[in-house]
Write an enzyme that holds these catalytic residues in place. Structure first.
Site, PDB file in Angstrom:
ATOM      1  N   HIS A 253       1.205  -1.060  -0.487  1.00 53.10           N
ATOM      2  CA  HIS A 253       0.240   0.402   0.264  1.00 53.10           C
ATOM      3  C   HIS A 253       1.078   1.453   0.026  1.00 53.10           C
ATOM      4  O   HIS A 253       1.866   1.246   0.429  1.00 53.10           O
ATOM      5  CB  HIS A 253      -0.499  -0.002   1.636  1.00 53.10           C
ATOM      6  CG  HIS A 253      -2.388   0.710   0.620  1.00 53.10           C
ATOM      7  ND1 HIS A 253      -1.721   2.266   1.193  1.00 53.10           N
ATOM      8  CD2 HIS A 253      -3.576   0.427   0.422  1.00 53.10           C
ATOM      9  CE1 HIS A 253      -3.364   2.910   1.146  1.00 53.10           C
ATOM     10  NE2 HIS A 253      -4.150   1.806   0.623  1.00 53.10           N
ATOM     11  N   GLU A 308      -7.851  -5.465  -0.639  1.00 46.21           N
ATOM     12  CA  GLU A 308      -8.487  -5.948  -1.549  1.00 46.21           C
ATOM     13  C   GLU A 308      -7.990  -8.160  -1.112  1.00 46.21           C
ATOM     14  O   GLU A 308      -9.187  -8.614  -2.030  1.00 46.21           O
ATOM     15  CB  GLU A 308      -7.461  -6.201  -2.987  1.00 46.21           C
ATOM     16  CG  GLU A 308      -7.882  -4.128  -3.294  1.00 46.21           C
ATOM     17  CD  GLU A 308      -9.252  -3.557  -3.614  1.00 46.21           C
ATOM     18  OE1 GLU A 308     -10.238  -4.192  -3.024  1.00 46.21           O
ATOM     19  OE2 GLU A 308      -8.838  -2.649  -4.338  1.00 46.21           O
TER      20      GLU A 308
HETATM   21  N1  ACO Z   1       3.896  -7.675  -4.698  1.00 45.15           N
HETATM   22  C1  ACO Z   1       5.552  -7.802  -5.293  1.00 45.15           C
HETATM   23  N2  ACO Z   1       6.067  -6.064  -5.150  1.00 45.15           N
HETATM   24  C2  ACO Z   1       5.621  -5.254  -4.508  1.00 45.15           C
HETATM   25  C3  ACO Z   1       4.292  -5.023  -3.809  1.00 45.15           C
HETATM   26  C4  ACO Z   1       3.597  -6.345  -4.281  1.00 45.15           C
HETATM   27  N3  ACO Z   1       2.429  -6.817  -3.832  1.00 45.15           N
HETATM   28  N4  ACO Z   1       3.986  -4.085  -4.123  1.00 45.15           N
HETATM   29  C5  ACO Z   1       4.759  -3.251  -3.819  1.00 45.15           C
HETATM   30  N5  ACO Z   1       6.330  -4.297  -3.729  1.00 45.15           N
HETATM   31  C6  ACO Z   1       7.740  -3.952  -4.161  1.00 45.15           C
HETATM   32  C7  ACO Z   1       8.101  -2.904  -5.343  1.00 45.15           C
HETATM   33  O1  ACO Z   1       7.770  -3.979  -6.853  1.00 45.15           O
HETATM   34  C8  ACO Z   1       8.831  -2.218  -5.355  1.00 45.15           C
HETATM   35  O2  ACO Z   1      10.469  -3.276  -5.323  1.00 45.15           O
HETATM   36  P1  ACO Z   1      11.293  -2.852  -6.152  1.00 45.15           P
HETATM   37  O3  ACO Z   1      11.676  -1.439  -5.426  1.00 45.15           O
HETATM   38  O4  ACO Z   1      12.425  -3.863  -6.561  1.00 45.15           O
HETATM   39  O5  ACO Z   1      11.832  -2.156  -7.428  1.00 45.15           O
HETATM   40  C9  ACO Z   1       8.319  -1.915  -3.932  1.00 45.15           C
HETATM   41  O6  ACO Z   1       7.716  -2.744  -3.253  1.00 45.15           O
HETATM   42  C10 ACO Z   1       8.068  -0.441  -4.175  1.00 45.15           C
HETATM   43  O7  ACO Z   1       7.266  -0.278  -4.997  1.00 45.15           O
HETATM   44  P2  ACO Z   1       6.245   1.085  -4.901  1.00 45.15           P
HETATM   45  O8  ACO Z   1       5.818   0.463  -6.444  1.00 45.15           O
HETATM   46  O9  ACO Z   1       6.697   2.099  -4.610  1.00 45.15           O
HETATM   47  O10 ACO Z   1       4.921   1.010  -4.027  1.00 45.15           O
HETATM   48  P3  ACO Z   1       3.356   2.206  -4.222  1.00 45.15           P
HETATM   49  O11 ACO Z   1       3.275   2.484  -3.147  1.00 45.15           O
HETATM   50  O12 ACO Z   1       3.720   2.411  -5.050  1.00 45.15           O
HETATM   51  O13 ACO Z   1       2.376   0.522  -5.002  1.00 45.15           O
HETATM   52  C11 ACO Z   1       0.354  -0.546  -4.621  1.00 45.15           C
HETATM   53  C12 ACO Z   1       1.120   0.712  -3.817  1.00 45.15           C
HETATM   54  C13 ACO Z   1       0.342   0.082  -6.130  1.00 45.15           C
HETATM   55  C14 ACO Z   1      -0.542  -0.982  -4.536  1.00 45.15           C
HETATM   56  C15 ACO Z   1       1.642  -1.532  -4.807  1.00 45.15           C
HETATM   57  O14 ACO Z   1       2.003  -2.079  -3.135  1.00 45.15           O
HETATM   58  C16 ACO Z   1       1.264  -3.003  -5.266  1.00 45.15           C
HETATM   59  O15 ACO Z   1       0.823  -3.208  -6.617  1.00 45.15           O
HETATM   60  N6  ACO Z   1       0.389  -4.176  -4.963  1.00 45.15           N
HETATM   61  C17 ACO Z   1      -0.435  -4.998  -5.697  1.00 45.15           C
HETATM   62  C18 ACO Z   1      -1.880  -4.576  -6.703  1.00 45.15           C
HETATM   63  C19 ACO Z   1      -2.921  -4.384  -5.217  1.00 45.15           C
HETATM   64  O16 ACO Z   1      -3.149  -4.968  -4.056  1.00 45.15           O
HETATM   65  N7  ACO Z   1      -3.447  -2.872  -5.670  1.00 45.15           N
HETATM   66  C20 ACO Z   1      -4.951  -1.740  -4.338  1.00 45.15           C
HETATM   67  C21 ACO Z   1      -4.228  -1.661  -3.254  1.00 45.15           C
HETATM   68  S1  ACO Z   1      -5.444  -0.754  -2.213  1.00 45.15           S
HETATM   69  C22 ACO Z   1      -6.794  -0.143  -2.825  1.00 45.15           C
HETATM   70  O17 ACO Z   1      -6.196   0.956  -3.983  1.00 45.15           O
HETATM   71  C23 ACO Z   1      -7.653   0.256  -2.719  1.00 45.15           C
END
Ligand code: ACO
Length: 363
Positions: A253, A308
């Site tokens: 998140h 989610e």
């Molecule tokens: N699985 C694996 N790795 C992850 C995940 C995940 N679910 N989420 C973040 N990371 C990793 C990224 O790959 C990144 O790794 P890196 O630094 O090695 O490249 C690091 O964690 C940081 O990620 P960011 O992109 O900076 O995280 P951000 O805050 O932008 O993303 C998000 C948040 C979009 C929710 C992300 O965690 C994600 O894509 N989750 C999966 C999709 C999801 O569950 N969406 C629902 C969100 S809840 C809602 O909106 C109601």
């Protein structure tokens, strides 16, 4: 020509965009407050109509009660049903998610009804009709005597739900109705800040919600659980997905650095369903290993379960087709979008940030 370096925080992380009395997300403590109450307390004590009344009251400064909201939404559901042929005209051949977008865009002001009630009342009628259209069955008329969540299930399934199922969906609606400056709510406030009307606001906000990084995640959560398939495949499947740099749906998140408080509220709602959920222990094992593996992969970036993950399991248990998960999320979140739009129009200015130019400069 010279290029300039950028200093813009990517994704506007941590930048407050507005003052709001509607909801507060404390990512470090894992706390969500909606119009003055913690989400767990609201989910245990309030209906969707009750929390919507709180949001609209806080947004406009004009007190509105739960009974008034309930009556207005029941009326709006009935009026929407009468206009269904017009609203669903442009939805032929579209997926349920896209069909809802087209139908929301076709909504219009209703005589003697606030725009917010007309919109919030309309969405479950549209979703129910499109879900049934996809399975070749007739749309079911709303019952204004039912609560909004119970009637949503009735319009989807063609029969009144059990009190337990209605309570579970109501708890879900309360839990996800608003959540700080998430992407779709920010979209709503930007559009509202131009003084565009609420129908434009909600059409835009809905589009922002549909992406898999926001409200489009629960369907992929179930696909992930299906793909893992059995307990012995949990570790190898997750390890391989992370090695391929894939994201595990339902985890991570932007704001929470601990477990999303809404995940626990929804897990409790699932546990209260007396039928029991066959897949819950399996999902629990997937969750536990995914958290462990994510901690190993990103030791400095806490990645925990988000709302989610349990949304997917709850909505699946309520026999809502997975293609309708995002529209069902919108059915609840629209309470927040409409409240934020009103608050923005009452207290805010045109949202018009600046940008840092990093392109070529003339000599
Ligand atoms: N699985 C694996 N790795 C992850 C995940 C995940 N679910 N989420 C973040 N990371 C990793 C990224 O790959 C990144 O790794 P890196 O630094 O090695 O490249 C690091 O964690 C940081 O990620 P960011 O992109 O900076 O995280 P951000 O805050 O932008 O993303 C998000 C948040 C979009 C929710 C992300 O965690 C994600 O894509 N989750 C999966 C999709 C999801 O569950 N969406 C629902 C969100 S809840 C809602 O909106 C109601």
């Amino acid at each position: 020509m010279t290029m300039r370096p950028t200093s813009t925080p990517s994704g506007l992380d941590g930048i407050p965009a507005v003052d709001t009395a509607l909801s507060h997300v404390d990512g470090a403590r894992g706390e969500l407050i909606i119009a003055g109450e913690r989400v767990g307390h609201l989910a245990a004590t309030s209906s969707f109509e009750g929390v919507t009344a709180r949001l609209w009251t806080a947004a406009t400064g004009q007190p509105i009660g739960e009974a008034e909201v309930r009556a207005a939404l029941g009326d709006a559901r009935e009026r929407t049903f009468q206009r269904l042929p017009v609203l669903t005209y442009a939805t032929q051949g579209l997926s349920i998610v896209d069909g809802v977008r087209a139908a929301i865009a076709a909504l219009r002001a209703e005589h003697g009804m606030s725009h917010e009630a007309a919109i919030v009342g309309a969405i479950p009628v549209i979703v129910g009709a499109l879900v049934r259209q996809a399975s070749g069955t007739q749309a079911v008329a709303p019952n204004p005597r039912l609560g909004h969540a119970a009637d949503t299930l009735a319009m989807l399934h063609g029969r009144a739900p059990s009190p337990e199922h209605a309570a579970a969906l109501d708890a879900y609606f309360v839990t996800v109705c608003d959540h700080g400056m998430n992407a779709s709510t920010f979209t709503a406030r930007v559009i509202a800040s131009t003084q565009a009307d609420l129908f434009c606001v909600v059409t835009g906000a809905y589009c922002a919600l549909t992406g898999p990084l926001h409200g489009g995640a629960p369907e992929p959560v179930l696909e992930m659980l299906d793909a893992i398939g059995s307990r012995d495949r949990i570790k190898p499947w997750i390890d391989a997905a992370l090695a391929r740099k894939e994201r595990l749906m339902g985890f991570g998140h932007r704001v929470y650095r601990v477990r999303d408080p809404r995940a626990d509220v929804l897990k409790r709602a699932i546990e209260r369903l007396s039928l029991g959920i066959d897949g819950l222990p399996f999902a629990g094992e997937v969750e536990a290993y995914a958290r462990e593996a994510l901690k190993r992969k990103n030791p400095d970036r806490p990645l925990d379960t988000n709302v989610e993950f349990f949304t997917a399991i709850l909505l699946d248990a309520l026999k809502i087709p997975r293609q309708a998960f995002t529209p069902i999320f919108a059915t609840a979140r629209v309470a927040g979008w409409t409240a934020h739009a009103r608050e923005q129009q009452r207290t805010g200015r045109l949202i018009r940030p600046s940008s840092v130019y990093v392109g070529m400069m003339p000599k």
